[in-house]
Design an enzyme around this catalytic site. Structure first.
Site, mmCIF file in Angstrom:
data_model
loop_
_atom_site.group_PDB
_atom_site.id
_atom_site.type_symbol
_atom_site.label_atom_id
_atom_site.label_comp_id
_atom_site.label_asym_id
_atom_site.label_seq_id
_atom_site.Cartn_x
_atom_site.Cartn_y
_atom_site.Cartn_z
ATOM 1 N N SER A 34 1.080 -1.347 0.036
ATOM 2 C CA SER A 34 0.018 0.164 -0.196
ATOM 3 C C SER A 34 0.949 1.280 0.181
ATOM 4 O O SER A 34 1.787 0.911 0.633
ATOM 5 C CB SER A 34 -0.937 -0.073 1.210
ATOM 6 O OG SER A 34 -1.169 1.084 1.379
ATOM 7 N N ARG A 35 0.130 2.320 -0.550
ATOM 8 C CA ARG A 35 1.410 3.684 -1.014
ATOM 9 C C ARG A 35 1.172 4.452 0.113
ATOM 10 O O ARG A 35 1.934 5.624 0.941
ATOM 11 C CB ARG A 35 0.323 4.201 -1.497
ATOM 12 C CG ARG A 35 0.932 3.894 -3.172
ATOM 13 C CD ARG A 35 0.596 4.883 -4.322
ATOM 14 N NE ARG A 35 -0.821 4.623 -4.246
ATOM 15 C CZ ARG A 35 -1.754 5.775 -5.066
ATOM 16 N NH1 ARG A 35 -1.027 6.088 -6.175
ATOM 17 N NH2 ARG A 35 -3.200 6.042 -4.840
ATOM 18 N N LYS A 88 -14.645 -6.593 -5.681
ATOM 19 C CA LYS A 88 -15.949 -5.650 -6.197
ATOM 20 C C LYS A 88 -15.969 -4.836 -6.514
ATOM 21 O O LYS A 88 -15.844 -4.150 -5.470
ATOM 22 C CB LYS A 88 -16.929 -6.820 -5.964
ATOM 23 C CG LYS A 88 -18.154 -6.413 -4.343
ATOM 24 C CD LYS A 88 -18.532 -4.523 -4.621
ATOM 25 C CE LYS A 88 -18.683 -3.942 -3.908
ATOM 26 N NZ LYS A 88 -19.206 -2.870 -3.988
ATOM 27 N N ASP A 166 -21.593 1.345 -7.884
ATOM 28 C CA ASP A 166 -20.623 0.914 -6.928
ATOM 29 C C ASP A 166 -21.153 -0.020 -5.927
ATOM 30 O O ASP A 166 -20.801 -1.999 -5.519
ATOM 31 C CB ASP A 166 -20.088 1.647 -6.357
ATOM 32 C CG ASP A 166 -18.624 0.730 -5.549
ATOM 33 O OD1 ASP A 166 -17.759 0.290 -5.987
ATOM 34 O OD2 ASP A 166 -18.650 0.486 -3.993
#
Length: 306
Positions: A34-35, A88, A166
């Site tokens: 993760s950044r 998803k 979404d």
């Protein structure tokens, strides 16, 4: 224990994936890529490629980044021989997901396109009850406050981010599980804020293979009580799935259900697929969303500011 790494340590990973993995008898968290974030007790890397190179014992990855960048990450993990769990929606486009399915098959690894709402406590009992019933109509209401559930997530308003679809795709994932026959889109209206690229609300008119109408309303402007409900009319009475599939009422009688455990069930499914050397890549919910974008009428609505 299967060593798994998480890619993209955002809200969904912290709220759902980390607890599910911690409680799993099948998986152990081995690393995070993760950044901007790290998980306690495991190595953290700035990107997937570095994690794959530094962690040769890593057997699987769960990809929790926005869908616009998930294809390249999944491709890299598959090429490195790792099993892949896709949050998803499984991709930004249908062709991306099709490519990943072929790549996973060629590499002999598992690809799991997860739909967490299908594992809500009431979905399987509802599906079983509906199996021998004549369905005469379906009404879906998936209405929530975007500022509460998706604060500051600019990617979700960009092309490929799906906007209100979404969460709406969760309802469609339940719908395509419940119905014993196919369903297709007949009409759609997408309401798009003037300063955004994705819809804030949508209305869909669909029909089952048996001819029953299916209406869906998705809206991100809901205040007060949040609504995640599917009502199915049948020849034997009305079935209502509420609370995102975690509450079930049939013919007026509330059914007793186990407590919510969607993500633990997803990881159980992922472990079984790995053990069976098989994949699960169902794109029916994404097809309905793609059809809505392809054929839906568009209406401009007031600008949205987070």
């Amino acid at each position: 224990m299967i060593a798994v790494g998480i890619v993209g340590l955002g809200k969904i990973a912290r709220d759902q994936h980390l607890p599910a993995i911690a409680a799993s008898p099948d998986f152990t968290l081995a690393a995070v890529a993760s950044r901007h974030a790290h998980a306690d007790g495991v190595p953290g890397y700035a990107d997937l490629e570095t994690m794959l190179s530094a962690e040769p014992g890593l057997e699987a990855v769960a990809l929790c980044q926005p869908p616009q960048v998930r294809h390249a990450a999944a491709r890299a993990a598959i090429a490195a021989g790792r099993h892949v769990f896709l949050e998803k929606p499984p991709g930004a486009t249908l062709s991306e997901v099709d490519d990943l399915a072929r790549a996973a098959d060629s590499a002999g690894v598992t690809l799991f396109a997860s739909w967490h709402s299908r594992f809500a406590a009431g979905v399987e009992p509802a599906r079983a009850w509906l199996a021998d019933k004549t369905i005469t109509g379906v009404d879906i209401r998936w209405m929530e406050d975007v500022r509460q559930w998706h604060p500051g997530q600019d990617w979700i308003w960009q092309p490929g981010g799906l906007g209100v679809f979404d969460p709406g795709i969760n309802a469609l994932s339940i719908l395509t599980t419940l119905l014993p026959c196919p369903v297709w889109l007949e009409d759609a209206l997408l309401e798009i804020p003037g300063n955004r690229s994705a819809p804030i609300a949508a209305r869909l008119a669909m029909r089952t293979g048996d001819g029953a109408p299916v209406a869906a309303r998705f809206d991100w402007r809901q205040t007060g009580r949040q609504v995640w409900a599917i009502t199915v009319e049948t020849d034997a009475g009305t079935l209502v799935l509420d609370d995102g599939g975690n509450a079930l009422t049939i013919a007026g009688a509330r059914r007793e259900l186990p407590s919510e455990r969607e993500y633990p069930a997803l990881y159980e499914r992922f472990a079984r697929l790995i053990g069976e050397n098989s994949s699960d890549v169902d794109v029916r919910p994404l097809k309905l969303v793609a059809d809505a974008f392809l054929t839906g009428r568009r209406s401009s609505t007031e600008a949205f500011y987070d």
